[in-house]
Structures are given as structure tokens and as C-alpha cells.
Design a protein around this motif. Structure first.
Motif, PDB file in Angstrom:
ATOM      1  N   ALA A  80      22.943  41.230  89.565  1.00  0.00           N
ATOM      2  CA  ALA A  80      21.979  42.101  88.874  1.00  0.00           C
ATOM      3  C   ALA A  80      20.810  41.287  88.332  1.00  0.00           C
ATOM      4  O   ALA A  80      19.650  41.724  88.401  1.00  0.00           O
ATOM      5  N   ILE A  81      21.096  40.105  87.821  1.00  0.00           N
ATOM      6  CA  ILE A  81      20.030  39.225  87.315  1.00  0.00           C
ATOM      7  C   ILE A  81      19.116  38.804  88.466  1.00  0.00           C
ATOM      8  O   ILE A  81      17.888  38.820  88.343  1.00  0.00           O
ATOM      9  N   LEU A  82      19.703  38.450  89.604  1.00  0.00           N
ATOM     10  CA  LEU A  82      18.891  38.066  90.761  1.00  0.00           C
ATOM     11  C   LEU A  82      18.033  39.233  91.258  1.00  0.00           C
ATOM     12  O   LEU A  82      16.877  39.048  91.626  1.00  0.00           O
ATOM     13  N   GLY A 142       9.247  39.601  90.990  1.00  0.00           N
ATOM     14  CA  GLY A 142       8.460  38.734  91.856  1.00  0.00           C
ATOM     15  C   GLY A 142       8.676  37.248  91.654  1.00  0.00           C
ATOM     16  O   GLY A 142       7.893  36.434  92.143  1.00  0.00           O
ATOM     17  N   ARG A 143       9.706  36.883  90.948  1.00  0.00           N
ATOM     18  CA  ARG A 143       9.953  35.456  90.730  1.00  0.00           C
ATOM     19  C   ARG A 143      10.579  34.791  91.945  1.00  0.00           C
ATOM     20  O   ARG A 143      10.392  33.597  92.158  1.00  0.00           O
ATOM     21  N   ALA A 198      25.985  29.388  87.651  1.00  0.00           N
ATOM     22  CA  ALA A 198      24.866  28.927  86.813  1.00  0.00           C
ATOM     23  C   ALA A 198      23.784  28.253  87.657  1.00  0.00           C
ATOM     24  O   ALA A 198      22.588  28.378  87.350  1.00  0.00           O
ATOM     25  N   ARG A 199      24.172  27.542  88.693  1.00  0.00           N
ATOM     26  CA  ARG A 199      23.189  26.862  89.553  1.00  0.00           C
ATOM     27  C   ARG A 199      22.268  27.866  90.267  1.00  0.00           C
ATOM     28  O   ARG A 199      21.123  27.545  90.593  1.00  0.00           O
ATOM     29  N   LEU A 210      15.442  29.871  86.868  1.00  0.00           N
ATOM     30  CA  LEU A 210      14.860  31.159  86.468  1.00  0.00           C
ATOM     31  C   LEU A 210      15.008  31.358  84.968  1.00  0.00           C
ATOM     32  O   LEU A 210      15.981  30.908  84.370  1.00  0.00           O
ATOM     33  N   PRO A 211      14.056  32.061  84.338  1.00  0.00           N
ATOM     34  CA  PRO A 211      14.201  32.331  82.901  1.00  0.00           C
ATOM     35  C   PRO A 211      15.376  33.274  82.651  1.00  0.00           C
ATOM     36  O   PRO A 211      15.789  34.023  83.539  1.00  0.00           O
TER      37      PRO A 211
END
Length: 137
Positions: free
Chosen positions: A13-15, A22-23, A46-47, A52-53
Motif C-alpha cells: 500500500a505504501i508503494l 509520482g515518486r 525496509a530496504r 522513500l519518505p
């Protein structure tokens, strides 16, 4: 420490959120997603987001979509059905008109048999049809 399926889903979900902002590109997203589901530990997870923020998914703006009835409109599928009916009816009436003009007398209005039953079914579906089915992800 071993990661669970829920942990992998949270990172996915974070990705997705970073992709939407757009990151990362879709290619990067797909690569990271592939690595994500191969990951077994928290360190491997974590990697995937280290560059990413941080994203707090609880604070992300909710994307609330009102149902078509609450927006005051018609379900998009029903709009498409009425559009198809109107298009087919119009084409049939044009054909009927051309045939009537070239025959030099008025031909039986056969397009009524095309548009009548179809229109009645659409009307009943529009008036008595329930809300659209919910989409599950």
C-alpha cells in the motif's frame, strides 16, 4: 524477524501511494512489488522503502466515492445501456425513413418492435433496479 502477509500488504500500500504521487515509476513499482512478495524479514521489507519518505496511510486523504444515487445521477452502466438503445433506435428509424421515402409510401413502423421491448426492459431496470454492485479489491 519474519514478516507476515499483513506486513507485506502494508508495504504494498505504501508503494502504491508513492507510485500515485509520482515518486517511483510503474516499472520501479513492479520491480519492488516482485521483491516485496519474495521478502521474508522486516529488514528486506525496509530496504524496499528506504529511499522513500515515510507515508502514514492513516493520514492519507480518503478517496470517498459517492454512490450514483447520492450524486443524483444514474449508474454509468445504465447510462451506457440507454445510450445504446437510443443509438440503435435512431439508426432503425433512419433506415425506416429511407425505405419509406424510396418506396413512395409509408412502410409499417417496424422500428417500434426493436425499440419497444428493449425500452420497456430498460425502463423497468432504471425504475426498479437496485444500487450497483459493490466493488471489492
Amino acid at each position: 524477524m519474519r514478516a507476515s502477509d499483513a506486513d507485506r500488504d502494508r508495504v504494498a500500500a505504501i508503494l502504491r501511494e508513492h507510485t500515485a504521487q509520482g515518486r517511483i515509476t510503474m516499472d520501479e513499482f513492479n520491480e519492488r512489488l516482485e521483491q516485496l512478495y519474495k521478502s521474508r524479514t522486516y529488514g528486506e521489507l525496509a530496504r524496499l522503502t528506504a529511499d522513500l519518505p515515510d507515508v502514514d496511510l492513516r493520514q492519507a486523504p480518503a478517496k470517498v466515492s459517492q454512490s450514483p444515487e447520492r450524486r443524483g445521477g444514474m449508474h454509468p452502466g445504465m447510462k451506457a445501456a440507454w445510450g445504446a438503445w437510443a443509438t440503435a433506435s435512431g439508426i432503425n428509424w433512419v433506415i425506416w425513413l429511407i425505405v419509406s421515402i424510396t418506396a413512395e409510401h409509408v412502410v409499417y413502423p417496424w422500428p417500434l418492435w426493436v425499440m419497444g421491448p428493449w425500452g420497456v426492459i430498460l425502463l423497468i431496470s432504471t425504475v426498479f433496479g437496485g444500487p450497483p454492485p459493490k466493488k471489492y479489491r
